[in-house]
Scaffold this motif. Sequence first.
Motif, PDB file in Angstrom:
ATOM      1  N   UNK A   1      65.019 -69.491  33.402  1.00  0.00           N
ATOM      2  CA  UNK A   1      65.956 -69.309  31.933  1.00  0.00           C
ATOM      3  C   UNK A   1      64.849 -69.665  30.733  1.00  0.00           C
ATOM      4  N   UNK A   2      64.037 -70.118  31.079  1.00  0.00           N
ATOM      5  CA  UNK A   2      63.030 -70.361  29.721  1.00  0.00           C
ATOM      6  C   UNK A   2      62.626 -69.074  29.189  1.00  0.00           C
ATOM      7  N   UNK A   3      62.769 -68.008  29.772  1.00  0.00           N
ATOM      8  CA  UNK A   3      62.429 -66.701  29.128  1.00  0.00           C
ATOM      9  C   UNK A   3      63.350 -66.271  28.290  1.00  0.00           C
ATOM     10  N   UNK A   4      64.703 -66.850  28.109  1.00  0.00           N
ATOM     11  CA  UNK A   4      65.707 -66.440  27.061  1.00  0.00           C
ATOM     12  C   UNK A   4      65.031 -66.646  25.765  1.00  0.00           C
ATOM     13  N   UNK A   5      64.054 -67.588  25.612  1.00  0.00           N
ATOM     14  CA  UNK A   5      63.784 -68.280  24.534  1.00  0.00           C
ATOM     15  C   UNK A   5      62.941 -67.559  23.556  1.00  0.00           C
ATOM     16  N   UNK A   6      62.907 -66.326  23.084  1.00  0.00           N
ATOM     17  CA  UNK A   6      62.013 -65.748  22.056  1.00  0.00           C
ATOM     18  C   UNK A   6      62.902 -65.841  20.905  1.00  0.00           C
ATOM     19  N   UNK A   7      62.287 -65.390  19.593  1.00  0.00           N
ATOM     20  CA  UNK A   7      63.152 -65.937  18.539  1.00  0.00           C
ATOM     21  C   UNK A   7      64.529 -65.461  18.580  1.00  0.00           C
ATOM     22  N   UNK A   8      64.763 -64.362  18.921  1.00  0.00           N
ATOM     23  CA  UNK A   8      66.263 -63.808  18.978  1.00  0.00           C
ATOM     24  C   UNK A   8      67.111 -64.798  20.082  1.00  0.00           C
TER      25      UNK A   8
END
Length: 332
Positions: A36-43
């Motif tokens: 789940x950590x890869x959800x968190x780009x700027x968008x």
Amino acid sequence: MSEPTVEVHLSPEQLNQNLRDDARVGLAASPKWLPPKWFYDARGSELFEEITRLPEYFPTRTERELLRVSAPHIAQATDAQILVELGSGSSDKTRLLLDALTAHGTLERYVPQDVSEAALVSAARQLAEEFPSLAVHGIVSDFTETLHNLPGRRGADGSRSGSRRMIAFLGGTLGNLVPEEREEFLASIAEVLEEGEQLLLGVGLVTDPDVLVPAYADAAGVTARFNRNVLAVLNDRLGADFDLSNFRHVAVWDQTNEWIEMRLEARDAATVHLPALDMSVEFAAGEQMRTEISAKFRLEGIGKELASAGFTSDRVWTDPLDRFALILADRV
């Protein structure tokens, strides 16, 4: 106002390598998964902030109210001089702790940790303006690998600095780890804390699935967009060609493990190419890929996990509906 400092222990190159490693392993697994950590780009971060304001998503506002009520008691109980926050994000709710600890007169330094350098620098500058008497010392890293980089209570010569620390891990993020990962993570926190220092933990509690599931599958579809954003991250950073419209958001309650699972389900069969990995991935129609677990806890169970790691945890705040808990645990 003192200018905030930011240490970078995770370069963009390292971050991209971690993504490549996770994608290569997770997409080759059966069943497929992505962390789940890869959800968190700027968008993704914007979408999550939107999720926290949805009527169905109760955890954030419930935790905020618990912090509002408990922060003065936490300040009095801890006399913390250094507050470390893992996965700090915008540090929004944390302001309640910062207010209470500075009013109590003990807090000297705030150490936010986050994986996003841009987000951390922005939040650190804002906090330095809001709390001019506070030293703000940001750390860019992966929270599961960062504990050895935290400011220590002992100097280089092994002597005590005298500064009491509290580590805050809020937002129910502990629930994103499977039990084995939680055990290792809590033990690693205990290793870096001295006897008498504290861990402040925010965890979701087991409650009615008819309340839990809509919190992760809102009527407006914001969580669905957030979930599919992980595919957009792979497209952007790895040159993948995921068709986001082909993947349906799914949220289910796993009664056995007592956690919510978020998944992406392929509507039609598809072949996805990831040039950066020299890899192609087949999805069958109806195939599901797990993108997140969000474990919910029972107080007795999380108490045992903390005790096993080396903490006592007899100070607990819960909301009237017993949906969320703040736990102040002492290192023993």
